[in-house]
Design a protein around this motif. Structure first.
Motif, PDB file in Angstrom:
ATOM      1  N   TRP A  84      43.641 -71.448  51.642  1.00 44.44           N
ATOM      2  CA  TRP A  84      44.010 -70.296  52.472  1.00 44.44           C
ATOM      3  C   TRP A  84      43.536 -70.493  53.914  1.00 44.44           C
ATOM      4  O   TRP A  84      44.232 -70.104  54.853  1.00 44.44           O
ATOM      5  CB  TRP A  84      43.419 -69.015  51.898  1.00 44.44           C
ATOM      6  CG  TRP A  84      44.091 -68.568  50.631  1.00 44.44           C
ATOM      7  CD1 TRP A  84      45.272 -69.034  50.111  1.00 44.44           C
ATOM      8  CD2 TRP A  84      43.611 -67.581  49.716  1.00 44.44           C
ATOM      9  NE1 TRP A  84      45.561 -68.392  48.939  1.00 44.44           N
ATOM     10  CE2 TRP A  84      44.556 -67.484  48.669  1.00 44.44           C
ATOM     11  CE3 TRP A  84      42.487 -66.767  49.669  1.00 44.44           C
ATOM     12  CZ2 TRP A  84      44.401 -66.607  47.597  1.00 44.44           C
ATOM     13  CZ3 TRP A  84      42.322 -65.890  48.595  1.00 44.44           C
ATOM     14  CH2 TRP A  84      43.285 -65.817  47.584  1.00 44.44           C
ATOM     15  N   ARG A  86      43.124 -73.419  55.406  1.00 39.60           N
ATOM     16  CA  ARG A  86      44.005 -74.441  55.978  1.00 39.60           C
ATOM     17  C   ARG A  86      45.371 -73.864  56.323  1.00 39.60           C
ATOM     18  O   ARG A  86      45.967 -74.204  57.362  1.00 39.60           O
ATOM     19  CB  ARG A  86      44.167 -75.609  55.006  1.00 39.60           C
ATOM     20  CG  ARG A  86      42.885 -76.396  54.774  1.00 39.60           C
ATOM     21  CD  ARG A  86      43.178 -77.794  54.234  1.00 39.60           C
ATOM     22  NE  ARG A  86      44.075 -77.773  53.104  1.00 39.60           N
ATOM     23  CZ  ARG A  86      43.700 -77.729  51.827  1.00 39.60           C
ATOM     24  NH1 ARG A  86      42.397 -77.708  51.543  1.00 39.60           N
ATOM     25  NH2 ARG A  86      44.577 -77.728  50.858  1.00 39.60           N
ATOM     26  N   ALA A  87      45.857 -72.959  55.483  1.00 41.10           N
ATOM     27  CA  ALA A  87      47.169 -72.353  55.734  1.00 41.10           C
ATOM     28  C   ALA A  87      47.131 -71.498  57.004  1.00 41.10           C
ATOM     29  O   ALA A  87      48.082 -71.517  57.803  1.00 41.10           O
ATOM     30  CB  ALA A  87      47.591 -71.508  54.540  1.00 41.10           C
ATOM     31  N   CYS A  88      46.049 -70.747  57.189  1.00 39.47           N
ATOM     32  CA  CYS A  88      45.928 -69.917  58.394  1.00 39.47           C
ATOM     33  C   CYS A  88      45.838 -70.794  59.645  1.00 39.47           C
ATOM     34  O   CYS A  88      46.462 -70.492  60.672  1.00 39.47           O
ATOM     35  CB  CYS A  88      44.713 -69.008  58.287  1.00 39.47           C
ATOM     36  SG  CYS A  88      44.928 -67.628  57.131  1.00 39.47           S
ATOM     37  N   VAL A  89      45.076 -71.875  59.562  1.00 40.31           N
ATOM     38  CA  VAL A  89      44.972 -72.790  60.690  1.00 40.31           C
ATOM     39  C   VAL A  89      46.340 -73.386  61.016  1.00 40.31           C
ATOM     40  O   VAL A  89      46.748 -73.477  62.184  1.00 40.31           O
ATOM     41  CB  VAL A  89      43.948 -73.904  60.393  1.00 40.31           C
ATOM     42  CG1 VAL A  89      44.000 -74.982  61.476  1.00 40.31           C
ATOM     43  CG2 VAL A  89      42.544 -73.319  60.292  1.00 40.31           C
ATOM     44  N   ALA A  90      47.092 -73.769  59.968  1.00 40.09           N
ATOM     45  CA  ALA A  90      48.421 -74.357  60.171  1.00 40.09           C
ATOM     46  C   ALA A  90      49.378 -73.364  60.817  1.00 40.09           C
ATOM     47  O   ALA A  90      50.286 -73.763  61.566  1.00 40.09           O
ATOM     48  CB  ALA A  90      48.982 -74.830  58.829  1.00 40.09           C
ATOM     49  N   ARG A  91      49.191 -72.077  60.567  1.00 37.38           N
ATOM     50  CA  ARG A  91      50.043 -71.045  61.169  1.00 37.38           C
ATOM     51  C   ARG A  91      49.597 -70.681  62.585  1.00 37.38           C
ATOM     52  O   ARG A  91      50.222 -69.850  63.246  1.00 37.38           O
ATOM     53  CB  ARG A  91      50.025 -69.779  60.322  1.00 37.38           C
ATOM     54  CG  ARG A  91      50.620 -69.919  58.928  1.00 37.38           C
ATOM     55  CD  ARG A  91      50.584 -68.575  58.216  1.00 37.38           C
ATOM     56  NE  ARG A  91      50.774 -68.703  56.776  1.00 37.38           N
ATOM     57  CZ  ARG A  91      50.782 -67.676  55.925  1.00 37.38           C
ATOM     58  NH1 ARG A  91      50.612 -66.437  56.396  1.00 37.38           N
ATOM     59  NH2 ARG A  91      50.956 -67.871  54.636  1.00 37.38           N
ATOM     60  N   GLY A  92      48.491 -71.253  63.029  1.00 38.81           N
ATOM     61  CA  GLY A  92      47.998 -70.940  64.364  1.00 38.81           C
ATOM     62  C   GLY A  92      47.200 -69.655  64.440  1.00 38.81           C
ATOM     63  O   GLY A  92      47.035 -69.086  65.531  1.00 38.81           O
TER      64      GLY A  92
END
Length: 360
Positions: A84, A86-92
């Motif tokens: 989760w 990593r997903a937030c980081v990937a979404r900026g």
């Protein structure tokens, strides 16, 4: 402060433990639209927490919502490698710890304490001493009450004496305590941080944003001390060490001295021994930086009552004293506890459901 929440901002909070709930409450109080997500099954305590969040107007679920968010607030149990996060980081999405969130809204000053062992005891004695000296202080952080909760419930206090873990420091951005203490540095939490270098770097992030007028206290002999001192002094902060030899703050024979001159007597207190005396030196230095005088500092140490499960005397019979030190969860802490005891010791160690006993 580089940012504050605006009404209508979308915030996702990872974790529904005490830190997650506190972060959700604070974000909701600022007018944000809040989602809390947790992997735990919705039963027992989790079901009760979920119900309370929904009644507050906060969404609760077990899957990271789709779409964009203005902020992700991370509970200490979620590391940088979590899917989760990593997903937030990937979404900026900006990712911060609950500690960072609370610090943005805390109106008083912060005395922050980190280290591998002994943090809670030092938080308690410092908090007690500040209150005894007429400076209203509340304990916060990893000690038990998240800083975000203290913002809402005790926002008029002068000081938040905050226990800071390496987990919380993974996601700080601008956290800048007024007074900061690194009590000690032992190898720990490698299952989370991967290696000792990463763990040490994480702990030292406590001092990264300290500025003019702030005070940092670090243990004597710390390898990084010289570099830290240069960086802090360049920003207008003061950096001092503590120990039992040639440090600025030294413990010896029941006294904490500053540069060779007695600053506070701790003789007869729980801290008056070669192990906890170093914590006393750090605590006296920190309290002096907070503005307390000798009398108030000494009163705080004299009146200190040890926390549960920390060298706690639980029974005595037929000349045998039984001591509960179950908070000693790393080998270094066990070794230091043994140094505190005089005479023969019978050590009982345990992990999970296994127990081994041996003579020491």
């Amino acid at each position: 402060m580089s940012w504050m929440l605006n009404a209508g901002d979308r915030v996702v909070v990872l974790g529904c433990g005490v830190s997650g709930v506190a972060g959700a409450r604070l974000c909701h109080a600022q007018g944000a639209k809040v989602w809390v997500v947790d992997e735990a099954r919705e039963e027992g305590r989790v079901a009760e927490v979920a119900r309370g969040l929904r009644e507050m107007g906060v969404e609760f679920g077990h899957v990271l919502p789709e779409g964009g968010f203005d902020l992700c607030v991370v509970s200490p149990g979620f590391g940088v490698a979590h899917a989760w996060v990593r997903a937030c980081v990937a979404r900026g999405v900006k990712v911060i710890s609950e500690l960072e969130l609370g610090a943005r809204y805390w109106r008083g000053k912060v005395l922050a304490i980190t280290g591998s062992k002994g943090k809670s005891s030092l938080v308690k004695v410092c908090c007690d001493a500040l209150n005894g000296g007429g400076m209203r202080a509340v304990p916060a952080g990893n000690y038990g009450t998240p800083l975000s909760a203290q913002v809402l419930d005790a926002g008029d206090a002068a000081w938040a004496v905050t226990e800071v873990s390496s987990f919380q420091l993974e996601f700080v951005e601008d956290f800048a305590p007024d007074v900061a203490v690194l009590l000690n540095m032992q190898v720990d939490h490698l299952d989370r941080h991967g290696d000792e270098a990463t763990y040490r770097a994480c702990k030292l992030r406590l001092f990264a944003r300290m500025g003019k007028g702030s005070v940092a206290l670090l243990p004597e002999g710390l390898a990084e001390f010289g570099e830290m001192r240069k960086g802090l002094e360049a920003c207008g902060a003061r950096c001092e060490d503590f120990g039992d030899r040639r440090a600025v703050w030294c413990y010896g024979d029941g006294v904490v001295a500053r540069q060779g001159l007695c600053h506070a007597a701790v003789k007869g207190s729980w801290f008056d021994n070669p192990v906890l005396g170093l914590a006393a030196a750090a605590g006296v230095g920190a309290l002096a930086a907070c503005g307390l005088g000798r009398a108030e500092i000494e009163q705080g140490f004299r009146g200190y009552v040890a926390l549960r499960h920390r060298m706690e005397r639980v029974a005595e019979a037929e000349g045998v004293r039984w001591v509960d030190d179950s908070m000693a969860t790393i080998f270094a802490a066990v070794a230091e506890a043994l140094r505190m005891k005089e005479g023969a010791v019978r050590l009982v160690e345990g992990w999970e459901d296994q127990v081994a006993g041996g003579g020491v």
